[in-house]
Design an enzyme around this catalytic site. Structure first.
Site, PDB file in Angstrom:
ATOM      1  N   ASP A 520      44.002  98.302 125.966  1.00  0.00           N
ATOM      2  CA  ASP A 520      42.664  98.820 126.246  1.00  0.00           C
ATOM      3  C   ASP A 520      41.654  97.889 125.567  1.00  0.00           C
ATOM      4  O   ASP A 520      42.030  97.011 124.790  1.00  0.00           O
ATOM      5  CB  ASP A 520      42.621 100.244 125.663  1.00  0.00           C
ATOM      6  CG  ASP A 520      41.342 100.987 125.975  1.00  0.00           C
ATOM      7  OD1 ASP A 520      40.622 100.577 126.902  1.00  0.00           O
ATOM      8  OD2 ASP A 520      41.069 101.989 125.280  1.00  0.00           O
ATOM      9  N   GLU A 523      38.149  93.583 127.110  1.00  0.00           N
ATOM     10  CA  GLU A 523      37.119  92.812 127.846  1.00  0.00           C
ATOM     11  C   GLU A 523      36.690  91.557 127.090  1.00  0.00           C
ATOM     12  O   GLU A 523      36.335  90.587 127.770  1.00  0.00           O
ATOM     13  CB  GLU A 523      35.907  93.709 128.139  1.00  0.00           C
ATOM     14  CG  GLU A 523      36.217  94.843 129.102  1.00  0.00           C
ATOM     15  CD  GLU A 523      37.068  95.957 128.487  1.00  0.00           C
ATOM     16  OE1 GLU A 523      36.974  96.139 127.260  1.00  0.00           O
ATOM     17  OE2 GLU A 523      37.810  96.610 129.218  1.00  0.00           O
ATOM     18  N   ASP A 596      36.654 104.420 132.086  1.00  0.00           N
ATOM     19  CA  ASP A 596      36.103 105.711 131.667  1.00  0.00           C
ATOM     20  C   ASP A 596      35.235 106.364 132.734  1.00  0.00           C
ATOM     21  O   ASP A 596      34.001 106.339 132.657  1.00  0.00           O
ATOM     22  CB  ASP A 596      35.296 105.522 130.377  1.00  0.00           C
ATOM     23  CG  ASP A 596      36.180 105.024 129.255  1.00  0.00           C
ATOM     24  OD1 ASP A 596      37.418 105.066 129.409  1.00  0.00           O
ATOM     25  OD2 ASP A 596      35.641 104.591 128.222  1.00  0.00           O
TER      26      ASP A 596
HETATM   27  C1  NOJ Z   1      38.591 103.603 125.982  1.00  0.00           C
HETATM   28  C2  NOJ Z   1      39.527 103.824 127.122  1.00  0.00           C
HETATM   29  O1  NOJ Z   1      38.914 103.523 128.333  1.00  0.00           O
HETATM   30  C3  NOJ Z   1      40.050 105.246 127.083  1.00  0.00           C
HETATM   31  O2  NOJ Z   1      40.930 105.445 128.146  1.00  0.00           O
HETATM   32  C4  NOJ Z   1      40.728 105.495 125.752  1.00  0.00           C
HETATM   33  O3  NOJ Z   1      41.152 106.820 125.676  1.00  0.00           O
HETATM   34  C5  NOJ Z   1      39.758 105.212 124.602  1.00  0.00           C
HETATM   35  N1  NOJ Z   1      39.264 103.870 124.723  1.00  0.00           N
HETATM   36  C6  NOJ Z   1      40.413 105.389 123.239  1.00  0.00           C
HETATM   37  O4  NOJ Z   1      41.449 104.523 123.075  1.00  0.00           O
END
Ligand code: NOJ
Length: 929
Positions: A520, A523, A596
């Protein structure tokens, strides 16, 4: 300067974390991100008028199998801009299967201040062998031009033309001269050459509190690309927007941003926006009824902005007369840095373009079977007890699932590769319990490494000098979940190899072979960085500036993690790594998800075009957070999301830690039943999905496809992104509104479609207004296809391996159908050596035949299966037959009326051949008597 900056960072960080927690009530913070006007290279490029480019092509010749030329200004004006008149070097290369590559860069022999960055490791090595060595170039004056053009024959009936004055490159069909794709037809080409700073010049760029030192000054590139005989353009993910790209400029467009490609961590992104989110794939596809499909890919990892022009834009913007053509779509491509390394794909079919693109960037990796099943995730499953509870609830309620995920809170203070030993004292045992039921676990590993001297990863990375450097040459220090963090310089092969080794069972203490990984924030996300990412003047291996590499940082991270899992399994275990950041070629390394999203109907709706767009740009294995990450979905939305998500290639439920718990059993019995049904659909269809994953792995054609990919001549499909195809056999239409009672569903083609649940036939080529119940979303099997299913429900996909198959034959108007099934061990790489079953089922003339498609040769690995076919369902067959004959054994079997779905015995009965006595991997014929 430093200490106060740290305090400011801390303050900003706290603000941000607070912002995250409030995420569900606040929306996208637009002002944190630059728009085109705040991005000088974009603003400059967008302000140019057609006909701006004054370059002409000189010294055109063939060298080393390429066509080469120099690009120089027609009337050099030395005094005004002596640095901008150095000739650029152009090279055109042809490849098999209708592919043209165009490269334009500065001439290294003229001593530019720095070598511009060319993205390595994206083009697959095999692509080089497809090169066609150009032998001969001819010249001709075309369309009354005063100056000649140079013409080379490519392959498959296409020619590339380099027009000398004004400079333009295009591909045309040799037989009729019709253009397919062109570059610089509107004279918007510009290449800012690297140069010495002039006295008094300010190269710095400021945005909010951040200053980009820009030590090399302006270095952007822009040009126009035109697609001919095109009705729509698609691609260039990642955006939360429609599948067919809307124009961003020209008549009828009010003040739109270009489509931005800049990998960013955007909390609560808004739907229907050209704004850049987590991934960037600079690949666009055009499609039109009259000619078909073509594609354009620019291999460049710097920030890019792309305008899609509305018809008539040039008339509105230009003082010079430009050829206007109704079915041409013009686009403007702008990048902050890098070189021109562009590929033209000639199609002419949609699947041809995808094959051509993936022959350059690679086809999607073949996932393990478990990864194609259902995943249960949440930020966070709190502790081992919570994990055990969730796991046992699935069993108790007879809901299958394959993977349980642990988010960042499972670690010791966000130090990846560690465990919070209070909450997770026995990680191996915990994974072992899941593994005993054939289940797997996924843990998160992000790229930000906590700057803590007692943390082994940080210690080693610091000692070895493995971090990305800031503009001053120190280890770059940014804020992310653990606080002060540094980022491995994953562009370096040595550092990737070090990173990969972290995943060995010895190094990743507490891991077991059934643990897989989630990347995660790659980017990369930097909470206190400009636009929540790394400063563009940060420095990578080989002196590469972050601005040049930015969009590929997450790609390299994904690659190194996947390599680590391959190493861990001694090359015998297919990796599973989910990544949020995306670049061209990501498909080779694993799965992705759309980040998200929110628990809103609009986000459910936009998940479909997002997944379709990823699919046609190579990334087949994608999905959206089922239920929506932010916010609390109403039970109806959650159920609808499961019903749709069951058809996403990657099917995972996930939620923010501030949301209410939402495991499938928390919304009353009826909703549990509906969610169970939805998940069961996916499990039943796993053999079909797995076959599609293999198709993607061999051809690049995505698992989930836009309708126009299967029905390329049907205009009604071109901009339909509410429905999608799963493979070539199933169409699915989401329900995107509350309390829907009806849905309008367009069923393409001339043949009928059979409701997946009831078997009821509907005519193709028209829109049906259908009644909708809470039970399911509309889904149909196309007449003329055969789908393989497994109808018994187990705890996980791994427990279904030896289960018998059901074949569903949907007959077309000629009482014929065909389909394929691919099976392997679901886990290892032996399939690459021939260890698989690949069958074609053909129904014609009242006989169903199973034909081998696998190529076998001595020395190849083999795979066999004891699984049998237990039911053959016939949809659309005339009533009457009572029995069938297994021709090999001469055994008669009964045909009876039975339920289409065993689980839901209700509804209409269908002709069913029960227990035909054949094994899935054998050759056989069954004749209807
Ligand atoms: C951002 C991610 O997009 C999300 O899916 C994740 O739960 C959180 N970071 C925490 O790791």
């Amino acid at each position: 300067m430093k200490p106060p900056m740290k305090n400011l960072n801390l303050f900003l960080f706290l603000l941000l974390v607070l912002g995250l927690h409030l995420g569900s009530v606040l929306s996208w913070k637009k002002e944190e991100f630059r728009n085109c006007n705040q991005t000088p290279f974009c603003k400059r490029a967008r302000a140019r008028k057609p006909g701006f480019c004054s370059l002409i092509a000189l010294d055109v010749s063939i060298s080393d199998g390429d066509l080469t030329a120099k690009l120089v200004p027609k009337t050099p004006d030395n005094e005004q801009d002596p640095d901008q008149i150095k000739p650029l070097i152009l090279a055109l290369s042809a490849y098999q299967d209708g592919i043209l590559r165009l490269r334009i860069d500065e001439d290294p022999s003229l001593g530019p201040p720095k070598k511009r960055f060319e993205v390595p490791d994206v083009i697959v090595p095999e692509f080089a062998s497809k090169k066609l060595w150009l032998q001969r170039v001819s010249t001709a004056k075309i369309d009354g031009d005063a100056a000649p053009s140079s013409i080379v024959y490519l392959s498959d009936g296409y020619e590339a033309v380099v027009r000398h004055d004004p400079f333009e490159v295009y591909v045309r069909e040799k037989s009729n001269g019709n253009r397919v794709i062109s570059l610089n037809s509107h004279g918007l080409f510009d290449f800012e050459q690297l140069r010495a700073k002039r006295e008094g010049e300010d190269w710095e760029e400021r945005f909010r509190t951040h200053t980009d030192t820009r030590p090399y000054g302006p270095q952007s590139i822009s040009f126009d690309v035109s697609f001919y005989s095109a009705d729509f353009v698609y691609g260039i993910p990642e955006h939360a927007s429609s599948h067919a790209l809307k124009p961003t400029r020209g008549p009828g467009v009010e003040d739109s941003e270009p489509y931005r490609l800049f990998n960013l961590d955007v909390f609560e992104y808004i739907h229907d926006s050209p704004f850049g989110i987590y991934g960037s794939i600079p690949f666009m596809i055009s499609h039109g009824k009259s000619r078909g499909t073509s594609g354009f890919f620019w291999l460049n990892a710097a920030e890019m902005q792309i305008d899609v022009m509305a018809t008539g834009w040039a008339d509105a913007e230009s003082e010079i007369a430009l050829p206007s053509e109704k079915s041409r779509i013009d686009t403007l491509w702008m990048s902050e840095a890098g070189i021109v390394d562009a590929f033209f794909f000639m199609g002419p079919g949609p699947k041809d373009v995808v094959r051509q693109y993936t022959s350059v960037t690679g086809t999607p990796a073949m996932p393990q079977l478990f990864a194609t099943a259902y995943h249960q995730c949440r930020w966070n499953y709190r502790d081992e007890e919570d994990v055990e509870h969730v796991d046992s609830k699935f069993d108790e309620l007879n809901i299958p699932y394959d993977v349980l995920w642990l988010d960042i809170e499972h670690t010791d203070g966000k130090r990846y590769f560690t465990w919070d030993r209070t909450l997770f004292p026995h990680p191996e045992e915990m994974q072992g319990k899941l593994a005993a039921k054939g289940r797997h676990m996924v843990t998160i590993v992000d790229p930000h490494i906590k700057r803590d001297d007692s943390y082994h990863v940080h210690k080693e990375a610091t000692q070895k000098g493995y971090y990305v450097k800031d503009a001053g040459g120190s280890d770059y220090d940014g804020w992310c979940w653990p606080g002060s963090s540094s980022y491995p310089d994953i562009l370096s092969p040595e550092i990737r190899s070090w990173w990969a080794d972290m995943f060995s069972i010895e190094n990743y203490v507490g891991s077991t072979p059934s643990l897989y990984i989630w990347n995660d924030m790659n980017e990369p996300s930097v909470f206190n960085g400009p636009e929540v990412t790394m400063p563009r003047d940060a420095l990578h291996y080989g002196g590469v500036e972050h601005r040049e590499l930015h969009n590929a940082y997450g790609y390299y991270f994904h690659m190194a993690t996947a390599d680590g899992l391959v190493k861990r399994g001694d090359g015998k275990d297919r990796p599973f790594v989910l990544s949020r950041a995306i670049f061209a070629g990501t498909q080779r390394h694993g799965a992705v998800w759309t980040g998200d999203n929110s628990a809103e109907w609009d986000h459910l709706r936009v998940s479909v075009p997002m997944i379709l767009t990823l699919g046609i740009t190579g990334i087949s294995f994608s999905g959206a957070d089922v239920g929506g990450f932010f916010g609390n979905p109403e039970p109806e939305l959650l159920v609808r999301w499961y019903q749709l998500g069951a058809y996403y290639p990657f099917f995972r439920a996930h939620a923010h830690h501030d949301t209410k718990r939402r495991e499938p059993w928390l919304f009353g019995e009826r909703n549990t039943e509906l969610i169970r049904d939805a998940i069961h659909v996916r499990y039943m269809l796993l053999p079909y999905f797995y076959t599609l994953f293999r198709e993607a792995n061999t051809s690049g054609v995505p698992v989930v496809r836009p309708l126009w990919m299967e029905f390329p001549s049907e205009e009604a499909t071109f901009s339909n992104d509410e429905a999608f195809m799963v493979g070539n056999s199933i169409i699915v239409q989401g329900i995107y509104t509350e309390r829907a009672k009806h849905a309008s569903v367009y069923l393409p083609g001339k043949e009928s479609w059979y409701d997946l649940r009831t078997g009821t036939a509907y005519k193709g080529g028209r829109t049906h207004k259908l009644g909708v119940s809470e039970d399911s979303i509309p889904a149909f099997q196309r007449a003329g296809t055969i789908i393989s299913r497994k109808d018994r429900f187990r705890r996980s996909s791994t427990q279904m391996v030896n289960d018998p198959y059901t074949l569903v034959i949907a007959l077309n108007s000629s009482q014929a159908a065909e389909g394929e099934l691919y099976v392997d061990d679901g886990k290892s790489f032996e399939f690459e050596h021939g260890a698989y079953i690949h069958r074609r089922f053909v129904f014609a003339d009242g006989k169903l035949t199973s034909v081998n498609l696998a190529t076998t040769s001595p020395g190849k690995s083999r795979f066999s299966s004891e699984s049998v076919v237990e039911r053959i369902v016939l949809l659309g067959h005339a009533p009457g037959p009572k029995s069938a004959l297994n021709e090999a054994t001469n055994q008669k079997v009964d045909i009876e009326l039975g339920p289409l779905w065993l689980q839901w015995g209700r509804g209409s009965s269908v002709l069913t051949i029960r227990k035909p006595g054949v094994r899935i991997g054998d050759d056989w014929t069954i004749k209807i008597l």
